[in-house]
Design an enzyme around this catalytic site. Structure first.
Site, PDB file in Angstrom:
ATOM      1  CG  ASP A 105       5.502  -3.699   5.747  1.00  0.00           C
ATOM      2  OD1 ASP A 105       4.471  -4.370   6.004  1.00  0.00           O
ATOM      3  OD2 ASP A 105       6.078  -3.005   6.606  1.00  0.00           O
TER       4      ASP A 105
ATOM      5  CG  HIS B 139      -0.160  -0.112   2.498  1.00  0.00           C
ATOM      6  ND1 HIS B 139       0.565   0.936   3.022  1.00  0.00           N
ATOM      7  CD2 HIS B 139       0.045  -1.169   3.300  1.00  0.00           C
ATOM      8  CE1 HIS B 139       1.171   0.529   4.112  1.00  0.00           C
ATOM      9  NE2 HIS B 139       0.895  -0.751   4.303  1.00  0.00           N
TER      10      HIS B 139
END
Ligand SMILES: *[C@@H]1O[C@H](CO)[C@@H](O)[C@H](O)[C@H]1NC(C)=O
Ligand SMILES: *[C@@H]1O[C@H](CO)[C@@H](O)[C@H](O)[C@H]1NC(C)=O
Ligand SMILES: *[C@@H]1O[C@H](CO)[C@@H](O)[C@H](O)[C@H]1NC(C)=O
Ligand SMILES: *[C@@H]1O[C@H](CO)[C@@H](O)[C@H](O)[C@H]1NC(C)=O
Ligand SMILES: *[C@@H]1O[C@H](CO)[C@@H](O)[C@H](O)[C@H]1NC(C)=O
Ligand SMILES: *[C@@H]1O[C@H](CO)[C@@H](O)[C@H](O)[C@H]1NC(C)=O
Ligand SMILES: *[C@@H]1O[C@H](CO)[C@@H](O)[C@H](O)[C@H]1NC(C)=O
Ligand SMILES: *[C@@H]1O[C@H](CO)[C@@H](O)[C@H](O)[C@H]1NC(C)=O
Length: 471
Positions: A330, A74
């Site tokens: 991540d 994101h």
């Protein structure tokens, strides 16, 4: 006499004399300290490109990309709820301890917090030059130019895949608007894959419950003496303050996140470059030991995506399709980097000293909006390379070649060699992570997806401190 053009204009010279502008160099000799603070924000700050090895980002002249597989984190976001609480506590402590701030913290006399209200925690930022929504849109537009030739000419629908977390979904949507342009509403089909553990291997966010090794991850302190130095400096400049190194760590986190929402952060300048280096490295330790090759099971987690993408690459564009755009977090991407084995250090990262020069340099591996792109190249023969299919890995927009396989054009790896190399070291997710037999055992959504456009846009207001949103 010949006319020679130079930067200073057109000048006349004797035929034997070479043009020479005294002092003008073709190349600068300064690299300063090579310091860009964005490289040291430990995954919390704005997107920053990876340092390139000098390999061109465009395909080599003899090749074209015939399939692309990307996974993107994101975009830039506000702090998550827990971090937001820590930040608010620290700000309360600061403002209740000192009435007029001095020196390095003088900016606090008229600084305001950048999170408008608690509902924005967890969400993408949307203001400033580093805005998360803008990052997704502009990378989408960039990829539209780079890979738009892979879109079907007949207007058939192309799927996109997002894990089921609100900020990830919104990143996928903005990216899609950039990538597909006016065709997004009808030409793209957003598929949302739940983040639930019950998805097993059919997931962009596989989890590993077998993480039972009382791993170094749980015992990391993230302490470096540089944080004590900053605390002592602030305390001596501002009587009334009694900050600890942990407070300093939180203050640096405030700085990193501020840039996600604003063009600049005065917090950044309150710390020295040495202190930022320590902060960046302490976060590299987290990614390494908690979501990377330093954990015994994380390569197996990353193997899910790596294995399935090997299947796509070997099926090729005709059988499998050409465009695979995916969105997650991540800590879903760093295990993939571990499983690919491209940046794994020869020795585990040290805890109390900084591994300068290590390949696991997090500023070059993961930032907000970070992404890993796998390109399948279709190449004509050159004097040095055969006609055929090759693979390149691109991390944060820099090509990362394998040491042991770079014989293709542009230091790419022949597809057959890539397949052999990567499969040879790929652990098995199901057994390593003791995945329940009642959960899906392999990734299937790339081959079985929805073509409906129902989920392409946000329909309600922003969720407020939600952890999982399905639509
Ligand atoms: C490869 O060769 C074919 C046939 O000459 C040509 O049409 C194509 O453009 C070439 N591809 C690249 C990437 O140069
Ligand atoms: C949009 O889709 C139409 C077919 O529906 C196609 O003709 C057109 O080229 C597409 N535009 C872009 C920018 O992909
Ligand atoms: C596919 O569509 C069905 C029906 O609308 C929906 O229930 C399901 O969640 C969708 N799956 C994905 C992966 O988006
Ligand atoms: C942890 O899990 C591994 C399997 O990955 C197993 O071999 C080991 O015995 C387990 N250790 C403990 C302490 O449960
Ligand atoms: C600062 O805090 C420490 C504990 O973190 C305490 O031991 C020390 O006495 C405090 N100093 C002052 C001046 O309040
Ligand atoms: C690898 O992927 C293929 C096809 O996607 C699948 O059939 C196979 O089970 C996967 N292997 C593992 C170990 O996940
Ligand atoms: C690729 O595989 C072929 C066939 O096994 C082998 O001869 C060649 O040396 C390999 N090249 C690289 C760069 O690994
Ligand atoms: C694997 O999971 C099962 C339950 O699904 C459990 O009974 C078993 O103890 C687990 N094994 C390990 C090594 O954790």
């Amino acid at each position: 006499m010949v006319r020679v053009s130079s930067l200073a204009g057109t000048v006349c010279l004797a035929a034997t004399a070479a043009a020479y502008d005294v002092g003008l160099k073709q190349f600068p000799q300064e690299a300063r300290d090579n310091f860009n603070v964005l490289k040291y924000l430990g995954g919390y700050g704005p997107y920053v490109q990876r340092e390139s090895y000098g390999i061109a980002r465009d395909p080599p002249p003899s090749c074209e990309v015939d399939q692309v597989i990307m996974i993107k984190r994101h975009g830039e976001r506000y702090p998550d709820t827990d971090t937001g609480e820590e930040i608010e506590e620290l700000l309360d402590l600061l403002y209740s301890s000192v009435s007029e701030f001095r020196d390095d913290l003088a900016f606090l006399n008229d600084w305001t917090y950048y999170v408008p209200n608690a509902c924005y925690y967890e969400a993408e930022t949307f203001t400033g030059p580093y805005s998360g929504l803008a990052d997704a849109y502009s990378q989408g537009a960039d990829y539209g130019q780079r890979y738009g030739h892979l879109l079907p000419k007949d207007g058939s629908v192309v799927p996109l895949w997002s894990s089921g977390y609100e900020r990830v979904i919104n990143t996928a949507r903005k990216f899609g608007e950039g990538f597909f342009g006016y065709n997004y509403s009808t030409g793209a089909a957003l598929n949302i894959i739940s983040e639930s553990e019950a998805q097993g291997a059919n997931s962009l966010t596989p989890t590993c419950d077998t993480d039972n090794d009382s791993s170094i991850c749980d015992s990391l302190t993230y302490y470096f003496p540089q944080f004590d130095v900053a605390a002592a400096r602030f305390n001596s400049q501002n009587p009334g303050l009694n900050l600890t190194w942990g407070d300093v760590y939180t203050m640096m986190t405030i700085a990193a996140f501020e840039l996600n929402a604003r063009a600049s952060s005065p917090w950044i300048d309150a710390f020295t470059a040495d202190e930022w280096v320590a902060y960046g490295y302490s976060n590299a330790q987290w990614y390494y030991y908690c979501a990377g090759p330093g954990d015994k099971n994380q390569n197996a987690v990353g193997a899910v995506y790596v294995n399935a993408s090997l299947t796509l690459l070997n099926q090729g564009p005709e059988e499998a399709g050409k465009i695979y755009l995916n969105f997650a977090h991540d800590d879903n991407i760093t295990p993939i980097i571990g499983a690919l084995g491209i940046l794994t250090p020869n020795e585990d990262l040290p805890i109390d000293t900084i591994a300068f020069g290590s390949p696991w340099t997090i500023g070059d591996i993961m930032s907000m909006g970070g992404h890993l792109t796998i390109e399948r190249l279709k190449c004509n023969a050159t004097v040095a390379t055969e006609e055929g299919s090759y693979v390149r890995l691109i991390l944060e927009e820099a090509v990362v070649p394998y040491f042991s396989c770079q014989s293709g054009p542009g230091y790419s790896c022949p597809l057959a060699n890539y397949t052999e190399l990567v499969s040879a070291s790929l652990p098995d997710f199901i057994t390593s992570c003791n995945v329940s037999a009642s959960y899906p055992q392999y990734l299937d959504f790339w081959w079985n997806y929805n073509t409906t456009t129902d989920l392409n846009y946000m329909t309600g207001p922003l969720g407020c401190q939600v952890t999982e949103t399905l639509v």
